[in-house]
Enzyme design. Sequence first.
Site, PDB file in Angstrom:
ATOM      1  N   HIS A   4       6.713 -10.652   4.756  1.00 34.16           N
ATOM      2  CA  HIS A   4       6.148  -9.462   5.399  1.00 34.16           C
ATOM      3  C   HIS A   4       7.204  -8.408   5.687  1.00 34.16           C
ATOM      4  O   HIS A   4       8.406  -8.680   5.722  1.00 34.16           O
ATOM      5  CB  HIS A   4       5.397  -9.840   6.678  1.00 34.16           C
ATOM      6  CG  HIS A   4       6.268 -10.411   7.777  1.00 34.16           C
ATOM      7  ND1 HIS A   4       6.984  -9.619   8.655  1.00 34.16           N
ATOM      8  CD2 HIS A   4       6.523 -11.696   8.138  1.00 34.16           C
ATOM      9  CE1 HIS A   4       7.631 -10.382   9.510  1.00 34.16           C
ATOM     10  NE2 HIS A   4       7.384 -11.644   9.223  1.00 34.16           N
ATOM     11  N   CYS A  38       8.894 -17.259   9.025  1.00 37.70           N
ATOM     12  CA  CYS A  38       8.426 -16.352   7.977  1.00 37.70           C
ATOM     13  C   CYS A  38       9.607 -15.574   7.392  1.00 37.70           C
ATOM     14  O   CYS A  38      10.697 -15.540   7.956  1.00 37.70           O
ATOM     15  CB  CYS A  38       7.381 -15.396   8.528  1.00 37.70           C
ATOM     16  SG  CYS A  38       5.787 -16.189   8.852  1.00 37.70           S
TER      17      CYS A  38
END
Length: 471
Positions: A365, A384
């Site tokens: 992301h 992440c």
Amino acid sequence: MPTATEVEDGGSTSFPGLIWFNPQGPKFPALRLRKLAIDLGIMLPPLPQTAVELTSVDEAYSAVYLQLARKLSQNGARALVTSIESLRQRAGNGDLDTMVAELTSPWPQFQNLRPMLSYYRELSRYEWPSLTPFEFRLGHRTAEIAKLRWMLTQLGDLKPRKTDSYRDAIYDPGLKLGLQHFQARHGLEQSGKLDPRTLAALNTSPGERLLQIQTNLWRALSLPVALPEAYIWINLPEFQLYALEQGKNVLQMRVIVGSASTPTPLLETSLTHFTVNPEWRPPASIIYRELLPNNVRDPGLLARQGFVLHSLSSDGVPSLALGRETPEQLSTLLRQYSLVQAPGPANALGKLRFSIRNDEAIYLHDTPVKSLFSQTGRALSHGCIRLEDPKGLLAFLQSKAPDLDPKAISLALKLTEPRDFVLTTPIAVIVGYQTAWVNSEGILQFREDIYGLDRQHSVWAELGLNQGSAL
């Protein structure tokens, strides 16, 4: 029996049970298997010098072959011989050479790294010096500078030069450049100074680097054999993402990965869809360890960052805006609502989220905090992978998925509502862990073992054996 020499592959009428040897010595594939075993840190018995030793040594070679074949067949990507009966059958058909070749990997991480072992074996014969911290300036002369020059020359960061011991001990611009070259290929700040991390890397002996290279050869062997035409490769210790087409880099960017306490898992997966203007639903661990305590220290922080409460029920209860709730009020509300960060400039996922198949809620992301990408060590996230250039990755996906509507994507990027886009053909993604490799310029690279996986490596464990077991 004559001294062992290479002989052509083929059967033996005098010793019909042999697979890897003839009475005259080892077959070509036996020597190739021996070289591979040594490169992977597996000990094989010495080449037999008498006929009495032939059978036991031949059996040891078969055991090593079968253990490697079983290890590499675990993920189902390879169909290798894993039984002694099949090994004998294929050996009788003259397939030994092909079978040994099947134990290696076509990946550049394996093919380019393996030749480095011989140099580091030679280098490990030296008594590697140890540098002590010191500062130097142009024209400064000391024995430590001569020691540093010798180390950088042996490691290939300085070209050898004809000079004398007096000049070798003088700090000059060339030495600084050599030190910066060393720092660059170790992922360190290229300051040209002996900071603590640079000092630690320089004092790492060639013997330790040899073990590091072997460990990374094992990792390269575990990668899928069939290389996708287009795929995304993320090397966690390098903090880099690459997009490749037909083996060539078409995109490269810095990434932020999981910290040592919340590491990013190693994955062989695929990117299936992406979201423009994503919402963020933080897990309970982040809510209670970070977000709520931060909101206590700075009341109203969550509201200012765009967090709202979404109902956990499906009975049409509307979402609630946040204000300056007390910790007790928030804890009570979180029994009926989930904490969600709406799309916007402060959203932790930025403008784009790329979803990959996994069971640990890991995705790629964007991020609103761009300054962190300037750090050399970027193990900073909760697991992440944050992207330096998410729009670059989006462009790569669009080039591989012509069915995506560019106008719809462009419009979504201008708006603030979440919008999902599905890839008809998912893109392969490999999240790997290479602390040693050779880059596209042919330069050997080392990185710090950010998750301690190098220290956990064991050849016995790789082969599925207890340490000290007989092969």
